[in-house]
Design an enzyme around this catalytic site. Structure first.
Site, mmCIF file in Angstrom:
data_model
loop_
_atom_site.group_PDB
_atom_site.id
_atom_site.type_symbol
_atom_site.label_atom_id
_atom_site.label_comp_id
_atom_site.label_asym_id
_atom_site.label_seq_id
_atom_site.Cartn_x
_atom_site.Cartn_y
_atom_site.Cartn_z
ATOM 1 N N GLY A 1 -2.869 -1.015 -7.595
ATOM 2 C CA GLY A 1 -3.219 -1.242 -6.200
ATOM 3 C C GLY A 1 -2.098 -0.822 -5.264
ATOM 4 O O GLY A 1 -1.311 0.086 -5.558
ATOM 5 N N SER A 2 -1.959 -1.545 -4.166
ATOM 6 C CA SER A 2 -1.091 -1.097 -3.077
ATOM 7 C C SER A 2 0.395 -1.085 -3.393
ATOM 8 O O SER A 2 1.169 -0.441 -2.679
ATOM 9 C CB SER A 2 -1.342 -1.950 -1.830
ATOM 10 O OG SER A 2 -2.639 -1.709 -1.331
ATOM 11 N N THR A 3 0.843 -1.798 -4.435
ATOM 12 C CA THR A 3 2.265 -1.700 -4.786
ATOM 13 C C THR A 3 2.615 -0.282 -5.226
ATOM 14 O O THR A 3 3.776 0.128 -5.150
ATOM 15 C CB THR A 3 2.628 -2.690 -5.905
ATOM 16 O OG1 THR A 3 1.722 -2.530 -6.988
ATOM 17 C CG2 THR A 3 2.584 -4.118 -5.400
#
Length: 761
Positions: A320-322
């Site tokens: 995801g966004s990491t």
């Protein structure tokens, strides 16, 4: 008549002659034909070979605190024949069942198991057996349970009116076993050895050749009764004990990790949790934890084998966004990231696919920096596909090492899976979904590169191999740079942008990880998951993650946290609340423990303190010591009664700040009680504990508000409760200097008690 007598004499004589011939033939056969074979067999019976088992090496943390060690154990054996003779089978069955039952085992089941052993017959069924071990419950048990069995034996002897030395049918056999004093502490790192002594999991298995040593042998001749012959030849080869292994992990930081995960687990009930803490400048693992967890001392009680899996290195997930870190770092390095440039958020089309921001409608036209703060997917598709281009994006993903293993020195590591072919797959990869699947340790290494001037480091957990007898280091494992993935300038810029994700309390997705006094850089992640057997993403199940480091100006600790499918009630907006509090707890406690001053403390010290060198107070009177300290502009505290100073802290010649206290003892510190530390800063309290040789554990933040002392002599310990003070109160207390001596970690027994107490925060 005479003929009959002669015939009888001939028959008897013939019989004895034949018997004599047979005996002579047999003697000839034994002494000549089979002499060598029988001699060899006899010598084997005469000789006794004993294998001398080596001591398995101890596993230690970076501060030499024991994590795994050889310890005495005891096995319970029964004599059914004797038990039946005394008619005490039921007394023994009920008594042992109460002592040996595990917490998750029903007593009736164990009663039946022990009754089978207490009444066991020989294989031919002719009589009771003479020696039956109780496995697994009565096999290699700890001393506490063995003592309870001894009490049971004493009670049975009294009931039967037998002497204290009489055997009632219960034997306690002494043995050795692997003991893990922290119980669940670092269990996924350590693994375990089984009851046969064979390494089965974790570092115990990975480092088995280093730890297990080489068996020795003792061989001698004996007589038929087993007694050693006076002139027998003795062959003795001593065992070579296994080497000790010192890890990079810190027992205290490991404790902070596991305590924080326990709180998250109780509140959000995720399928699993993973945490990794590292020194980003060396990629030494300071702590690594997972839930569900297990106790290696009682590994056989775990029914679900997935509990043994170390998800930090052995599991893949869509980040995801990491993962936006890669796209961000790449575009900054290539000069393509303009934080003030604007774009239209909400939705972007890549070929035939529509890709949306997490709120789908977006926030209108915003800057790319705001897109980072809000974790806009559209912003990163535009950065990664339109500006950077797919080939360049793939190049940077490879540079960060996501296509291969990190080669961490732990077992069962898996590599990431990078398999983008189509533009839409590259587009979703820019924000960490789709055909990009990574491991927690890969993500940790990537973020550490930003905290460490763009250098991708080799993650490692073994610090030294140590000789158990001399204590000398046999082999050390130094930090290794794999490659420079981006420039130091880029890394610093990226850290600055990630800091704003946390510090912007209006729109920053990481705002709940903000810490007053420490600059934090970090990134949140909320990734939809594909459920087993389905081909589309779930709309109400997510993997939540947070990765951050502090202080930004000189990062000392980086923490990765991952929660698999926490119970958010279908509301992904709650994702930011899952891990941020845990991050703050871990990093706050760790930075204080490491003596890293907060920004407030640093500013106070800069105004009020200057550096001075500690004088030598040895062999001077208390009055002279005070005068010398006053002359040097230092604060001195005197403890004990005696004619002259026998010890001091810090040592003479040490460079300190003028605000730091100096302690001198007029008698041996072991003979003196720990002073009242209430009102002191963490730094002052820790130094006092170190000087008085008292194990110290802290809870909370700020200044000492309460202290609880336990034990005496060399096993003294203290638990300090810390609380923030009001500005007025703080100004009256000496501020903590910018560094601190290492805090002693709790001894094995105390740490075990604390770990147990915090299993359910």
């Amino acid at each position: 008549m005479t003929k009959k007598i002669k015939l009888r004499s001939l028959l008897i004589g013939g019989f004895f002659t034949l018997l004599f011939v047979v005996l002579i033939a047999k003697v000839y056969w034994i002494q000549v034909v089979e002499a060598s074979w029988l001699l060899e067999k006899a010598e084997k019976r005469w000789e006794t070979d004993k294998v001398i088992t080596p001591v398995r090496g101890t596993i230690l943390d970076r501060n030499n605190k024991v994590l795994a060690v050889e310890a005495a154990s005891y096995t319970i054996a029964l004599n059914p024949k004797m038990i039946d003779g005394y008619h005490i089978a039921e007394d023994i069955v009920q008594g042992l069942a109460e002592i040996l039952k595990e917490s998750n085992e029903t007593k009736p089941a164990l009663v039946n198991k022990i009754r089978d052993r207490a009444t066991k017959m020989k294989p031919d069924g002719t009589d009771f057996a003479a020696n039956v071990e109780i496995r697994n419950e009565g096999w290699k048990i700890e001393k506490e349970k063995a003592d309870q069995v001894r009490t049971l034996i004493t009670n049975l002897q009294a009931k039967l009116k037998l002497s204290a030395k009489a055997n009632v049918g219960i034997s306690i056999l002494e043995d050795k076993k692997r003991y893990y004093p922290g119980e669940t502490l670092a269990s996924h790192i350590l693994g375990y050895t089984n009851k046969e002594g064979d390494a089965a999991l974790g570092l115990e298995l990975k480092l088995d050749q280093t730890l297990k040593g080489v068996p020795g042998i003792l061989s001698y001749e004996k007589d038929g009764k087993g007694v050693e012959l006076p002139d027998s030849k003795v062959n003795f080869k001593p065992a070579e004990d296994g080497n000790n292994v010192r890890l990079t992990i810190d027992k205290n930081i490991q404790f902070y990790l596991e305590s924080a995960l326990a709180k998250v687990n109780d509140k959000w009930h995720p399928k699993s949790l993973t945490a990794i803490a590292v020194d980003p400048q060396t990629m030494e693992i300071l702590g690594m934890a997972n839930t569900p967890t297990f106790n290696p001392n009682t590994y056989w009680t775990i029914k679900d084998q997935s509990n043994f899996k170390n998800n930090a290195v052995a599991s893949r997930y869509e980040p995801g966004s990491t993962f936006k870190l890669v796209t961000l770092a790449a575009t900054v390095e290539e000069g393509l990231f303009n934080p003030t440039e604007t774009y239209q958020s909400g939705m972007i089309r890549v070929q035939d696919r529509e890709l949306h921001d997490h709120n789908r409608v977006g926030w209108g036209k915003i800057t790319f920096l705001d897109g980072l703060k809000r974790s806009s997917n559209v912003a990163f598709v535009k950065l990664g596909i339109e500006k950077l281009t797919p080939p360049k994006l793939l190049d940077y993903i490879t540079k960060f090492g996501f296509d291969q293993k990190t080669n961490i020195d732990m077992p069962n590591e898996v590599s990431g899976l990078i398999d983008m072919k189509y533009p839409s797959e590259f587009a979703t990869a820019t924000y960490g979904q789709g055909k990009v699947v990574v491991t927690a340790i890969q993500q940790t290494a990537a973020y550490a590169a930003m905290a460490n001037g763009g250098k991708l480091m080799w993650p490692h957990i073994v610090k030294d191999i140590v000789d158990p007898k001399s204590g000398k280091t046999i082999q050390s494992f130094a930090p290794q740079v794999i490659r420079q993935v981006v420039s130091e300038k880029t890394a610093n810029q990226v850290s600055g942008y990630l800091e704003q994700v946390v510090s912007d309390q209006e729109i920053g997705t990481g705002k709940l990880a903000y810490m007053d006094g420490y600059r934090v850089a970090g990134k949140t992640g909320t990734a939809n998951i594909v459920l087993p057997g389905e081909k589309t993403y779930s709309t109400d199940s997510w993997v939540i993650s947070f990765i951050g480091y502090a202080p930004v100006e000189n990062p000392r600790i980086l923490v990765t946290l991952i929660a698999d499918q926490p119970d958010l009630g279908g509301n992904y907006h709650l994702g930011g609340q899952v891990l941020a509090p845990a991050f703050k707890d871990i990093v706050g406690e760790s930075l204080q423990y490491m003596g890293v001053a907060s920004n407030k403390q640093t500013r106070m010290v800069a105004k009020e303190a200057n550096k001075l060198t500690v004088p030598n107070f040895a062999d001077v009177t208390a009055e002279n010591a005070k005068a010398k300290a006053k002359e040097s502009g230092l604060s001195l505290e005197v403890f004990g009664k005696g004619a002259k100073v026998v010890d001091q802290f810090p040592k003479a010649g040490t460079e300190i700040l003028s605000t730091q206290r100096i302690y001198v003892a007029m008698q041996t510190v072991d003979e003196m009680p720990l002073p009242n530390l209430v009102g002191r800063s963490l730094r002052d309290a820790v130094e006092a504990c170190s000087f008085f040789k008292v194990d110290c554990q802290t809870s909370g933040e700020g200044y000492v508000s309460d202290q609880a002392i336990a034990g005496d002599g060399e096993v003294r310990s203290v638990t300090l409760q810390l609380k923030p003070l009001s500005d007025k109160a703080v100004s009256s207390v000496s501020p903590a200097p910018s560094s601190v001596s290492p805090t002693p970690t709790p001894n094995a027994k105390q740490e075990t008690q604390r770990s147990t107490a915090k299993k359910t925060p």
